[in-house]
Design a protein around this motif. Structure first.
Motif, PDB file in Angstrom:
ATOM      1  N   THR A   1      59.501  94.316 135.384  1.00  0.00           N
ATOM      2  CA  THR A   1      59.059  95.540 134.725  1.00  0.00           C
ATOM      3  C   THR A   1      60.180  96.572 134.684  1.00  0.00           C
ATOM      4  O   THR A   1      61.018  96.646 135.579  1.00  0.00           O
ATOM      5  CB  THR A   1      57.843  96.163 135.455  1.00  0.00           C
ATOM      6  OG1 THR A   1      58.201  96.398 136.818  1.00  0.00           O
ATOM      7  CG2 THR A   1      56.646  95.232 135.399  1.00  0.00           C
TER       8      THR A   1
ATOM      9  N   ARG B   1      60.582 100.727 134.058  1.00  0.00           N
ATOM     10  CA  ARG B   1      59.880 102.018 133.933  1.00  0.00           C
ATOM     11  C   ARG B   1      60.902 103.135 133.743  1.00  0.00           C
ATOM     12  O   ARG B   1      61.824 103.286 134.538  1.00  0.00           O
ATOM     13  CB  ARG B   1      59.039 102.297 135.175  1.00  0.00           C
ATOM     14  CG  ARG B   1      57.806 101.413 135.294  1.00  0.00           C
ATOM     15  CD  ARG B   1      56.896 101.882 136.438  1.00  0.00           C
ATOM     16  NE  ARG B   1      55.707 101.061 136.501  1.00  0.00           N
ATOM     17  CZ  ARG B   1      55.607  99.931 137.212  1.00  0.00           C
ATOM     18  NH1 ARG B   1      56.660  99.517 137.912  1.00  0.00           N
ATOM     19  NH2 ARG B   1      54.505  99.225 137.210  1.00  0.00           N
TER      20      ARG B   1
ATOM     21  N   HIS C   1      61.121 107.201 133.479  1.00  0.00           N
ATOM     22  CA  HIS C   1      60.343 108.397 133.826  1.00  0.00           C
ATOM     23  C   HIS C   1      58.912 108.030 134.226  1.00  0.00           C
ATOM     24  O   HIS C   1      57.948 108.715 133.857  1.00  0.00           O
ATOM     25  CB  HIS C   1      60.312 109.394 132.656  1.00  0.00           C
ATOM     26  CG  HIS C   1      61.662 109.915 132.277  1.00  0.00           C
ATOM     27  ND1 HIS C   1      62.477 110.604 133.156  1.00  0.00           N
ATOM     28  CD2 HIS C   1      62.352 109.831 131.102  1.00  0.00           C
ATOM     29  CE1 HIS C   1      63.602 110.934 132.533  1.00  0.00           C
ATOM     30  NE2 HIS C   1      63.553 110.478 131.295  1.00  0.00           N
ATOM     31  N   GLY C   2      58.786 106.914 134.945  1.00  0.00           N
ATOM     32  CA  GLY C   2      57.489 106.495 135.451  1.00  0.00           C
ATOM     33  C   GLY C   2      56.627 105.735 134.467  1.00  0.00           C
ATOM     34  O   GLY C   2      55.580 105.181 134.832  1.00  0.00           O
ATOM     35  N   LYS C   3      57.039 105.656 133.201  1.00  0.00           N
ATOM     36  CA  LYS C   3      56.249 104.978 132.165  1.00  0.00           C
ATOM     37  C   LYS C   3      56.884 103.625 131.848  1.00  0.00           C
ATOM     38  O   LYS C   3      58.094 103.533 131.602  1.00  0.00           O
ATOM     39  CB  LYS C   3      56.209 105.845 130.900  1.00  0.00           C
ATOM     40  CG  LYS C   3      55.395 105.244 129.774  1.00  0.00           C
ATOM     41  CD  LYS C   3      55.462 106.124 128.539  1.00  0.00           C
ATOM     42  CE  LYS C   3      54.730 105.486 127.358  1.00  0.00           C
ATOM     43  NZ  LYS C   3      54.848 106.312 126.121  1.00  0.00           N
ATOM     44  N   GLU C   4      56.068 102.571 131.849  1.00  0.00           N
ATOM     45  CA  GLU C   4      56.592 101.233 131.568  1.00  0.00           C
ATOM     46  C   GLU C   4      57.017 101.105 130.112  1.00  0.00           C
ATOM     47  O   GLU C   4      56.298 101.524 129.201  1.00  0.00           O
ATOM     48  CB  GLU C   4      55.553 100.159 131.897  1.00  0.00           C
ATOM     49  CG  GLU C   4      56.118  98.743 131.751  1.00  0.00           C
ATOM     50  CD  GLU C   4      55.181  97.657 132.262  1.00  0.00           C
ATOM     51  OE1 GLU C   4      55.462  96.474 131.981  1.00  0.00           O
ATOM     52  OE2 GLU C   4      54.168  97.983 132.927  1.00  0.00           O
ATOM     53  N   VAL C   5      58.211 100.542 129.906  1.00  0.00           N
ATOM     54  CA  VAL C   5      58.707 100.250 128.558  1.00  0.00           C
ATOM     55  C   VAL C   5      58.999  98.751 128.467  1.00  0.00           C
ATOM     56  O   VAL C   5      59.371  98.128 129.459  1.00  0.00           O
ATOM     57  CB  VAL C   5      59.978 101.069 128.223  1.00  0.00           C
ATOM     58  CG1 VAL C   5      59.655 102.544 128.128  1.00  0.00           C
ATOM     59  CG2 VAL C   5      61.089 100.837 129.246  1.00  0.00           C
ATOM     60  N   GLN C   6      58.825  98.204 127.290  1.00  0.00           N
ATOM     61  CA  GLN C   6      59.005  96.753 127.117  1.00  0.00           C
ATOM     62  C   GLN C   6      60.420  96.383 126.689  1.00  0.00           C
ATOM     63  O   GLN C   6      60.985  95.399 127.139  1.00  0.00           O
ATOM     64  CB  GLN C   6      57.992  96.220 126.087  1.00  0.00           C
ATOM     65  CG  GLN C   6      56.542  96.357 126.516  1.00  0.00           C
ATOM     66  CD  GLN C   6      56.235  95.607 127.793  1.00  0.00           C
ATOM     67  OE1 GLN C   6      56.787  94.538 128.062  1.00  0.00           O
ATOM     68  NE2 GLN C   6      55.347  96.173 128.604  1.00  0.00           N
TER      69      GLN C   6
ATOM     70  N   ASN D   1      63.443 103.937 122.758  1.00  0.00           N
ATOM     71  CA  ASN D   1      63.033 104.327 124.106  1.00  0.00           C
ATOM     72  C   ASN D   1      64.125 105.079 124.872  1.00  0.00           C
ATOM     73  O   ASN D   1      63.953 105.423 126.034  1.00  0.00           O
ATOM     74  CB  ASN D   1      62.609 103.092 124.909  1.00  0.00           C
ATOM     75  CG  ASN D   1      61.262 102.558 124.469  1.00  0.00           C
ATOM     76  OD1 ASN D   1      60.404 103.321 124.015  1.00  0.00           O
ATOM     77  ND2 ASN D   1      61.053 101.251 124.587  1.00  0.00           N
TER      78      ASN D   1
END
Length: 499
Positions: A312, A314, A316-321, A331
């Motif tokens: 995984t 992340r 800034h704490g947000k998951e990106v693909q 992103n």
């Protein structure tokens, strides 16, 4: 007694539209010696060698090889007359085998009709054995790392039994172990009586292996001295025309909160098995490792340039693909690739087109037309900020020196305003003055709060620029060190952990 001369280039000049690339440059190479050729990017080193090798036609001057005047009209003619060149930018048939690449254009024949594959294989194995190159001749070129492809190119030059061999930045993609191997090859060739012309920005190498050093600046000859009489400080002064007291700028960035978290990242079809780490705001994070350790694959999987096997990411704490490079750019990621010519530049396009190509959506007017004035303004900013030597924005990027091409690509990515900048060998083939500028640029970006991840084969560079260094070994993260409190020995020990 005066040593005989193998190659003499007298008063060679070459002009391109808007640029005097060479201005009455002279060079003398003696048999059984290593003659280093140094200068900043755009100084004319590669241009001079291309005039020798038949890639460019000189405008004036004389070239004398083994007592006879020569004027090669092609690289093939140069090779057939004993002059070989290992180029900085590899130009190989990547879908063909090592064997084909070695013998392309000169296949041995049976009866003048059939290709004698047995003779090709036998001669290839002889050359590889002589040079201690451990590569299967049947391997497809595209499946090998850059360093192995570089060794194949060196073997090809040696197979011509050349009198003069030009090495243009040969160690730019080699690890320290491979550099030592290359130096053994150069010593063997020198002992056989070859004249070696060695182009490099790495002054430690120059002072170690060279007999003589010629320094160029702005297309002109500056000095030729015995290497034993030179110091790094004197070389820098002659190259740049000024004192450069520090190799690295002062570190002014202060890492803050975590912006990127990577957990158990792996590649589906690559050497990368698993890597977990964090990147902080305003931090410069280095990645070290031997060739094949998975260091480049970390960047390529983060950027979506390779299929991710698992893990995984992340931001800034947000998951990106980041499934594709396009998604990664949206992103806030940017990747400066290792192979500038193959995956960095669009050779037939202009400086302007190469500069704006990753952020074209920013220049759309009414969703249909590209704003030419805005593109020109941003390209001007990039040329000035990166100190790119070019006649103008509309110059084809392939006509620039390697270092200036690299600066264009860095400017391109800065225009995308990335949150995370991924740099794979950012100073490869760049001179000491331009390196300092790029180091300062990296530190400035960190000061602005960007996160920077930098892969480099040069450990002094990692130690001088980075805050922390990750060490990859055998596709795994072998350890993490503080750049201020580590040593090259500790990094090399970690790099060999899973080999």
């Amino acid at each position: 007694m005066e040593q005989p001369v193998l190659l003499e280039m007298k008063n060679v000049s070459k002009e391109f539209p808007g640029v005097k690339a060479l201005d009455n440059v002279s060079l003398t190479v003696r048999p059984g010696t290593v003659h280093a050729l140094m200068g900043e990017n755009g100084a004319g080193k590669s241009t001079l060698m291309k005039c020798l090798f038949g890639i460019y036609r000189k405008d004036s001057g004389t070239i004398i090889l083994d007592g006879k005047e020569v004027n090669f009209k092609s690289a093939k003619e140069a090779l057939e007359n004993g002059v070989a060149m290992v180029h900085q930018e590899l130009n190989q048939a990547l879908t063909r085998s090592v064997l084909d690449n070695l013998w392309l254009g000169r296949y041995p024949k049976v009866g003048g009709l059939m290709v004698n594959e047995h003779a090709m294989m036998q001669r290839t194995r002889e050359v590889f054995s002589q040079l201690e190159v451990k590569v299967d001749p049947k391997t497809i070129m595209s499946t090998m790392p850059v360093s192995q492809r570089q060794m194949v190119e060196i073997a090809k030059a040696v197979s011509y039994e050349a009198k003069i061999i030009v090495f243009d930045e040969p160690t730019s993609s080699l690890t320290e172990v491979e550099v030592e191997h290359l130096f053994r090859i150069i010593k063997m060739l020198r002992d056989k009586g070859c004249g070696i012309i060695y182009i490099s920005h790495k002054m430690e190498e120059i002072l170690r292996i060279s007999d003589e050093v010629t320094i160029m600046r702005d297309g002109a000859w500056v000095a030729t001295r015995p290497a034993s009489e030179l110091t790094m400080e004197e070389i820098i002064r002659l190259m740049v025309g000024r004192e450069l007291t520090n190799r690295f700028p002062p570190k002014t960035n202060e890492p803050g909160d975590v912006i990127l978290e990577v957990q158990k990242l792996s590649g589906k079809y690559t050497r990368l098995k698993e890597a977990s780490f964090e990147l902080r705001k305003g931090e410069i994070l280095g990645i070290a490792g031997l060739d094949g350790s998975g260091r480049t694959e970390v960047l390529e999987n983060l950027f979506g340039a390779m299929t991710k096997g698992g893990g995984t990411i992340r931001l800034h704490g947000k998951e990106v693909q980041n499934r594709t490079p396009g998604e990664a750019i949206r992103n806030g990621f940017a990747l400066l690739t290792e192979e500038r010519r193959a995956t960095g530049i669009f050779g037939v396009l202009s400086i302007r087109e190469n500069t704006v190509i990753s952020s074209l959506h920013d220049y759309l007017k009414w969703g249909v037309y590209l704003d030419d004035k805005k593109m020109a303004k941003d390209t001007d900013w990039s040329i000035e900020a990166m100190r790119i030597k070019t006649p103008g924005q509309k110059t084809q990027i392939r006509s620039l020196s390697g270092g200036n091409q690299q600066k264009v690509i860095i400017g391109r990515w800065l225009l995308t305003k990335p949150e995370v900048l991924l740099l794979d060998e950012p100073t490869r083939g760049i001179d000491v003055g331009a390196k300092y500028e790029i180091y300062q640029l990296i530190i400035n970006l960190a000061n602005e709060g960007k996160g920077v991840i930098m892969v480099s084969s040069e450990m002094p560079e990692l130690l001088g620029v980075c805050d922390r260094i990750l060490v990859m070994s055998g596709g795994l993260l072998a350890g993490e060190v503080d750049a201020k409190n580590t040593s090259q020995e500790e990094i090399l020990t970690l790099a060999a952990k899973y080999v």
